[in-house]
Structure formats: structure tokens, C-alpha cells
Design a protein around this motif. Structure first.
Motif, mmCIF file in Angstrom:
data_model
loop_
_atom_site.group_PDB
_atom_site.id
_atom_site.type_symbol
_atom_site.label_atom_id
_atom_site.label_comp_id
_atom_site.label_asym_id
_atom_site.label_seq_id
_atom_site.Cartn_x
_atom_site.Cartn_y
_atom_site.Cartn_z
ATOM 1 N N UNK A 198 0.853 -1.185 0.000
ATOM 2 C CA UNK A 198 0.000 0.000 0.000
ATOM 3 C C UNK A 198 0.887 1.233 0.000
ATOM 4 N N UNK A 199 0.590 2.162 -0.918
ATOM 5 C CA UNK A 199 1.346 3.411 -1.030
ATOM 6 C C UNK A 199 0.369 4.558 -1.280
ATOM 7 N N UNK A 200 0.852 5.766 -1.122
ATOM 8 C CA UNK A 200 0.080 6.945 -1.488
ATOM 9 C C UNK A 200 0.422 7.324 -2.916
ATOM 10 N N UNK A 201 -0.582 7.557 -3.716
ATOM 11 C CA UNK A 201 -0.416 8.134 -5.051
ATOM 12 C C UNK A 201 -1.241 9.408 -5.049
ATOM 13 N N UNK A 202 -0.595 10.520 -4.696
ATOM 14 C CA UNK A 202 -1.316 11.772 -4.484
ATOM 15 C C UNK A 202 -2.195 11.614 -3.252
ATOM 16 N N UNK A 203 -3.498 11.834 -3.403
ATOM 17 C CA UNK A 203 -4.440 11.676 -2.290
ATOM 18 C C UNK A 203 -5.106 10.305 -2.275
ATOM 19 N N UNK A 204 -4.632 9.377 -3.105
ATOM 20 C CA UNK A 204 -5.202 8.029 -3.149
ATOM 21 C C UNK A 204 -4.325 7.048 -2.392
ATOM 22 N N UNK A 205 -4.962 6.229 -1.557
ATOM 23 C CA UNK A 205 -4.300 5.116 -0.899
ATOM 24 C C UNK A 205 -4.473 3.926 -1.850
ATOM 25 N N UNK A 206 -3.375 3.435 -2.401
ATOM 26 C CA UNK A 206 -3.432 2.417 -3.453
ATOM 27 C C UNK A 206 -2.729 1.150 -2.988
ATOM 28 N N UNK A 207 -3.407 0.011 -3.177
ATOM 29 C CA UNK A 207 -2.848 -1.287 -2.804
ATOM 30 C C UNK A 207 -2.678 -2.134 -4.060
ATOM 31 N N UNK A 208 -1.485 -2.648 -4.257
ATOM 32 C CA UNK A 208 -1.232 -3.617 -5.326
ATOM 33 C C UNK A 208 -1.103 -4.978 -4.671
ATOM 34 N N UNK A 209 -1.842 -5.957 -5.194
ATOM 35 C CA UNK A 209 -1.824 -7.312 -4.649
ATOM 36 C C UNK A 209 -1.247 -8.253 -5.697
ATOM 37 N N UNK A 210 -0.156 -8.906 -5.342
ATOM 38 C CA UNK A 210 0.515 -9.807 -6.268
ATOM 39 C C UNK A 210 0.161 -11.231 -5.887
ATOM 40 N N UNK A 211 -0.386 -11.965 -6.841
ATOM 41 C CA UNK A 211 -0.793 -13.346 -6.612
ATOM 42 C C UNK A 211 -1.220 -13.955 -7.925
ATOM 43 N N UNK A 212 -2.111 -14.953 -7.851
ATOM 44 C CA UNK A 212 -2.508 -15.664 -9.064
ATOM 45 C C UNK A 212 -3.358 -14.819 -10.008
ATOM 46 N N UNK A 213 -4.074 -13.824 -9.493
ATOM 47 C CA UNK A 213 -4.860 -12.925 -10.344
ATOM 48 C C UNK A 213 -4.010 -11.705 -10.668
ATOM 49 N N UNK A 214 -3.878 -11.390 -11.927
ATOM 50 C CA UNK A 214 -2.997 -10.310 -12.372
ATOM 51 C C UNK A 214 -3.665 -8.944 -12.234
ATOM 52 N N UNK A 215 -2.842 -7.900 -12.103
ATOM 53 C CA UNK A 215 -3.302 -6.515 -12.035
ATOM 54 C C UNK A 215 -4.415 -6.318 -11.020
ATOM 55 N N UNK A 216 -4.222 -6.873 -9.839
ATOM 56 C CA UNK A 216 -5.250 -6.848 -8.799
ATOM 57 C C UNK A 216 -4.872 -5.855 -7.708
#
Length: 132
Positions: free
Chosen positions: A87-105
């Protein structure tokens, strides 16, 4: 400075939640239940740790993390998968990237017009709005 997302938020709308659940492989029976739920989000910050609770009368889910630190997450009660989340901040958005069997999640939270927004991405399939 990132936005303060802390508070208790009630869902007021969702867009294409079923499509997102289909892409995750969630059963038709569980999708039917999930679409009827009135969700609540509780976002807290304790020091450098964030805690996000998603609650309903059917099932609850809690995730806690530190910004910028990858962590192991088991999406218990959602789609029951093990993912590595960041989880990181991208401007005012809290964004979570999840790496696993489903891509771009992942997901993103942000506030606009005094409403908390949640976009679940995996091919941009789902958008929810919560009111405080």
C-alpha cells in the motif's frame, strides 16, 4: 500531504461488484449474498499502522499494514487467496497492489465530495462509494 481517510463510512453505491466477483471466481451463491449486503468501512491509523475493517451482517474482514511495506495477506472470507500486498500513497489516493494468481489486482481509496471511494481493480471492474 495525503488525505485523512480515517472514519466510519457506510456504502451508498457500488458499480460492477458482481463482475469483479466473477473475475475472482466467487461462487454465484456467495455473489448473490454479497450484492445484498450493506457494507461499512472503518479506517483507523495508529502511529504508522493503518487498519481497515470492512463489516457487514454476513462477514467481516480486517487488514492492517504500514505504508510502503510489503506484507503477506490472506483474503479470508473474500476470495480466500494468499497475496503479497503493498500500500502506497499516489497523491491523495491510498493504493494497494496485490501480487498473486490474479494479475493486475488491487484497490484504491480516496475522498471526493465528502465521500470515500473504493475502486477494486483487476481490469477496472468495480467502483464503490461510501458516505461518512
Amino acid at each position: 500531504m495525503p488525505a485523512n481517510l480515517c472514519g466510519t463510512w457506510d456504502i451508498i453505491s457500488n458499480v460492477n461488484l458482481e463482475g469483479y466477483m466473477v473475475a475472482l471466481g466467487i461462487s454465484p451463491q456467495l455473489r448473490k449474498i454479497a450484492l445484498k449486503l450493506k457494507l461499512k468501512k472503518v479506517i483507523e491509523q495508529q502511529g504508522d499502522e493503518y487498519i481497515i475493517k470492512t463489516t457487514s451482517t454476513f462477514r467481516n474482514y480486517t487488514v492492517s499494514f504500514r505504508m510502503g511495506q510489503e506484507f503477506e495477506e490472506f483474503t479470508r472470507g473474500l476470495d480466500n487467496r494468499n497475496v503479497k500486498s503493498l500500500v502506497t500513497w499516489e497523491g491523495n489516493k491510498m493504493v494497494c497492489e496485490q501480487i498473486g494468481e490474479k494479475k493486475n489486482r488491487g484497490w484504491a481509496h480516496w475522498i471526493e465530495d465528502d465521500k470515500l471511494h473504493l475502486s477494486c481493480f483487476m481490469l477496472d471492474l468495480c467502483n464503490n462509494t461510501f458516505l461518512k
